[in-house]
Design an enzyme around this catalytic site. Sequence first.
Site, PDB file in Angstrom:
ATOM      1  CE  LYS A 188      43.564  30.713  48.385  1.00  0.00           C
ATOM      2  NZ  LYS A 188      44.390  30.506  49.561  1.00  0.00           N
ATOM      3  CD  GLU A 208      39.716  37.650  48.774  1.00  0.00           C
ATOM      4  OE1 GLU A 208      40.790  38.274  48.906  1.00  0.00           O
ATOM      5  OE2 GLU A 208      39.450  36.612  49.398  1.00  0.00           O
ATOM      6  CG  HIS A 216      50.152  37.340  45.754  1.00  0.00           C
ATOM      7  ND1 HIS A 216      49.704  38.559  46.222  1.00  0.00           N
ATOM      8  CD2 HIS A 216      49.927  37.354  44.416  1.00  0.00           C
ATOM      9  CE1 HIS A 216      49.220  39.253  45.208  1.00  0.00           C
ATOM     10  NE2 HIS A 216      49.354  38.562  44.102  1.00  0.00           N
ATOM     11  NE  ARG A 268      49.776  24.656  54.999  1.00  0.00           N
ATOM     12  CZ  ARG A 268      50.397  25.829  54.990  1.00  0.00           C
ATOM     13  NH1 ARG A 268      51.300  26.087  55.909  1.00  0.00           N
ATOM     14  NH2 ARG A 268      50.113  26.749  54.094  1.00  0.00           N
TER      15      ARG A 268
HETATM   16  P1  ADP Z   1      47.608  31.492  49.590  1.00  0.00           P
HETATM   17  O1  ADP Z   1      46.748  30.318  49.858  1.00  0.00           O
HETATM   18  O2  ADP Z   1      48.311  31.384  48.301  1.00  0.00           O
HETATM   19  O3  ADP Z   1      48.459  31.794  50.747  1.00  0.00           O
HETATM   20  P2  ADP Z   1      46.036  33.837  50.380  1.00  0.00           P
HETATM   21  O4  ADP Z   1      44.575  33.952  50.189  1.00  0.00           O
HETATM   22  O5  ADP Z   1      46.494  33.563  51.743  1.00  0.00           O
HETATM   23  O6  ADP Z   1      46.555  32.716  49.388  1.00  0.00           O
HETATM   24  O7  ADP Z   1      46.738  35.167  49.825  1.00  0.00           O
HETATM   25  C1  ADP Z   1      48.137  35.251  49.686  1.00  0.00           C
HETATM   26  C2  ADP Z   1      48.589  36.691  49.804  1.00  0.00           C
HETATM   27  O8  ADP Z   1      47.992  37.532  48.824  1.00  0.00           O
HETATM   28  C3  ADP Z   1      48.230  37.352  51.118  1.00  0.00           C
HETATM   29  O9  ADP Z   1      49.173  37.050  52.110  1.00  0.00           O
HETATM   30  C4  ADP Z   1      48.184  38.816  50.758  1.00  0.00           C
HETATM   31  O10 ADP Z   1      49.459  39.390  50.753  1.00  0.00           O
HETATM   32  C5  ADP Z   1      47.684  38.818  49.360  1.00  0.00           C
HETATM   33  N1  ADP Z   1      46.234  39.024  49.353  1.00  0.00           N
HETATM   34  C6  ADP Z   1      45.296  38.066  49.438  1.00  0.00           C
HETATM   35  N2  ADP Z   1      44.057  38.597  49.391  1.00  0.00           N
HETATM   36  C7  ADP Z   1      44.207  39.915  49.263  1.00  0.00           C
HETATM   37  C8  ADP Z   1      43.292  41.017  49.122  1.00  0.00           C
HETATM   38  N3  ADP Z   1      41.996  40.824  49.085  1.00  0.00           N
HETATM   39  N4  ADP Z   1      43.812  42.261  49.004  1.00  0.00           N
HETATM   40  C9  ADP Z   1      45.143  42.472  49.004  1.00  0.00           C
HETATM   41  N5  ADP Z   1      46.039  41.478  49.113  1.00  0.00           N
HETATM   42  C10 ADP Z   1      45.590  40.213  49.245  1.00  0.00           C
HETATM   43  P1  ADP Z   2      50.526  30.286  52.776  1.00  0.00           P
HETATM   44  O1  ADP Z   2      49.605  29.153  52.512  1.00  0.00           O
HETATM   45  O2  ADP Z   2      49.842  31.347  53.555  1.00  0.00           O
HETATM   46  O3  ADP Z   2      51.248  30.808  51.604  1.00  0.00           O
HETATM   47  P2  ADP Z   2      53.072  29.280  53.667  1.00  0.00           P
HETATM   48  O4  ADP Z   2      53.936  30.411  53.348  1.00  0.00           O
HETATM   49  O5  ADP Z   2      53.251  28.576  54.951  1.00  0.00           O
HETATM   50  O6  ADP Z   2      51.584  29.727  53.785  1.00  0.00           O
HETATM   51  O7  ADP Z   2      53.244  28.281  52.445  1.00  0.00           O
HETATM   52  C1  ADP Z   2      52.188  27.560  51.901  1.00  0.00           C
HETATM   53  C2  ADP Z   2      52.662  26.350  51.179  1.00  0.00           C
HETATM   54  O8  ADP Z   2      53.288  26.711  49.978  1.00  0.00           O
HETATM   55  C3  ADP Z   2      53.633  25.590  51.982  1.00  0.00           C
HETATM   56  O9  ADP Z   2      53.085  24.321  52.097  1.00  0.00           O
HETATM   57  C4  ADP Z   2      54.923  25.597  51.209  1.00  0.00           C
HETATM   58  O10 ADP Z   2      55.424  24.300  51.050  1.00  0.00           O
HETATM   59  C5  ADP Z   2      54.539  26.115  49.864  1.00  0.00           C
HETATM   60  N1  ADP Z   2      55.444  27.158  49.441  1.00  0.00           N
HETATM   61  C6  ADP Z   2      55.780  28.289  50.101  1.00  0.00           C
HETATM   62  N2  ADP Z   2      56.661  29.013  49.393  1.00  0.00           N
HETATM   63  C7  ADP Z   2      56.891  28.326  48.251  1.00  0.00           C
HETATM   64  C8  ADP Z   2      57.704  28.543  47.095  1.00  0.00           C
HETATM   65  N3  ADP Z   2      58.499  29.594  46.984  1.00  0.00           N
HETATM   66  N4  ADP Z   2      57.678  27.628  46.106  1.00  0.00           N
HETATM   67  C9  ADP Z   2      56.894  26.541  46.208  1.00  0.00           C
HETATM   68  N5  ADP Z   2      56.115  26.287  47.270  1.00  0.00           N
HETATM   69  C10 ADP Z   2      56.107  27.144  48.277  1.00  0.00           C
HETATM   70 MG    MG Z   3      47.792  32.268  52.585  1.00  0.00          MG
END
Ligand code: ADP
Ligand code: ADP
Ligand code: MG
Length: 629
Positions: A116, A200, A235, A297
């Site tokens: 990230k 962040e 999250h 992906r």
């Molecule tokens: P992940 O790889 O676990 O999906 P993300 O960076 O996509 O991590 O963040 C997951 C979630 O956390 C986001 O969908 C959002 O709801 C929350 N989030 C992430 N960054 C912020 C931020 N700067 N402020 C508020 N919420 C955030």
């Molecule tokens: P993000 O990266 O924004 O969170 P996704 O919701 O598509 O996007 O999920 C990210 C990854 O985390 C997926 O590859 C999924 O297999 C895994 N994942 C999602 N939810 C869970 C959960 N509740 N427990 C374990 N792994 C999860």
């Molecule tokens: Mg994400």
Amino acid sequence: MFRTLLIANRGEIACRIMRTAQRLGIATVAVYSDADADATHVAMADKAFRIGPPSPRESYLNMDAILRAATASGAEAVHPGYGFLSENAEFAEACAAAGIAFVGPPAAAIRAMGLKDRAKALMAKAGVPIVPGYLGDDQSPEQLRKEADKIGYPVLIKAVAGGGGKGMRRVESAPKFAAALEGAKREAKSAFGEDKVLIEKYVTRPRHIEVQVFADAHGNAIHLFERDCSLQRRHQKVIEEAPAPGMSAAMRKSIGATAVKAAKAVNYVGAGTIEFITDASDGLRPDRIWFMEMNTRLQVEHPVTESITGADLVEWQLRVAAGEALPLKQNELHINGHAIEARLYAEDPQKGFLPSIGRLEWLRLPESVRVDTGVREGDAVTPFYDPMIAKVIARDATREGAAAKLAAALAQVEIAGLQTNNAFLIRALTHPEFVRGDVDTGFIDRHLSDLVPAATTPARSLQAAAQFIVSEHGNAGSSDPWSARDGFRLGARTRPAIEFAVDGERILVEVTDSASPERAVRLESGAIAVMDHGETIVVHPYDPFAAADALGAATDRIVTPMPGKIVQLLVKAGDIVKRGQPLAVLEAMKMEHTLSAPADDVIESVNVSAGDQVSEGTIVLRFARDKAA
Ligand code: ADP
Ligand code: ADP
Ligand code: MG
């Protein structure tokens, strides 16, 4: 087009990919761990290869075993699904080296977006707005804390290698920073083997809006509009929809263009998702949306995009991987109606949404809407993998229509044998604030008491269970009511009555003449599951032996609800604890779960040590109070 495709995944996504492959006339190859030998995805495939023991590291993350299966099966391509090896650049390269097409972006694009902090730096350079924060290499707790102070609270600590909401902690104020950092790092280390973090600014009234992008190897790059994934818990996405409520055509065009720019900056090919976070305190505004990360992906929630565009994203992925051009141009894509997806999980909302391990003793999923699932009745939800049972997706002309349709479909779900979040999903979808489109990532926490009301056992569930028991006795020749341990009684007026144990009390239920509309089934445990409008209520026939046991067990101990590792012990023998106070942290399924005190009490003994691997039902500690009383 490829003739044979290996799917390096399991569960619903493996099945979903195979469906498209089969429609396109492509032969399918499944891989499976020992835990999945009888799984749906194995049964669906033309061929299947065992790749190792249940643990993901030895099976679905085992590149050598998967590549061996690919070679042995003559597969020309490997689809990694999501999770597991889908964002592993080394695996993409290993496929290429073996002469097999990886259905995903080039390894270089995966690498560029994989962490990230690097992805954000790269995007900033490409002119994509990013969330303000600290991306530095100095990872000393003092430096990180100083940066957090500078950014201003609340801040979010994020594992740079994070995904699926893991390795993330929101920090409200400076004194809470150190403990949050420790937790984020520990979770990140265990889930991703890497504990570097970034910091962040925590965006006010956050909404998660992401854009589906697609590029081919001929220089074309387009987007398939946005999804709103603001309904989250810890999250993690729970309910997703497309398009985003309140999104204007102008803003859609602007973030779509930004997303395509981001994809082009890393020479992207294939399906990808650009995730943005937006501050929705004054509605959606193009100057208040920032890049968060790119998922290189297919996304879990891709079906909502398919539902509103009519595109089959897996087909597009396969065509692009085979060297074809994108099937449509930007101006040929249109939004048709509104789609919402709910993730149906084996988890227990009453117990802080802990994953619920067990067998799907009874399973009925709706037939009126799209359901993506990888399990069948009789399958087990194990602690090895994500406990998702199904994704349920509804589309309608309007958002209100889609929400109502999805809630109605979920009301038809019947699951017994383990706990699910189904009733919680229905309550979320019918909540007035959700129906208004008033969504942000705080929605679930804000309405938790509405969405997860205290468990009750309605009289009509007891009646349904009583009728079921009577009918069981009526049908089964050998088990006559007089020898059964069901509290079965015949009253003076020969109207049968059943005695139940409800919250420690004995309740006698007289069976009425009007048949209950609810479905009831007998569980292996001997309890009766009553299924009613998407909710499952488990009732226990009164059993004097069990009642005596339960009394003895009361609340004199904390036991582990599932197998895992004790990562933190927060109390020692002799400590006085308050109700709700955290006692220990159990890491299970790569997430940390806090075990808290059920009542004010004194710790009599602690039976585990930090670092212990524990099986389900291990006694963590005992309380003293019950004994003293
Ligand atoms: P992940 O790889 O676990 O999906 P993300 O960076 O996509 O991590 O963040 C997951 C979630 O956390 C986001 O969908 C959002 O709801 C929350 N989030 C992430 N960054 C912020 C931020 N700067 N402020 C508020 N919420 C955030
Ligand atoms: P993000 O990266 O924004 O969170 P996704 O919701 O598509 O996007 O999920 C990210 C990854 O985390 C997926 O590859 C999924 O297999 C895994 N994942 C999602 N939810 C869970 C959960 N509740 N427990 C374990 N792994 C999860
Ligand atoms: Mg994400």
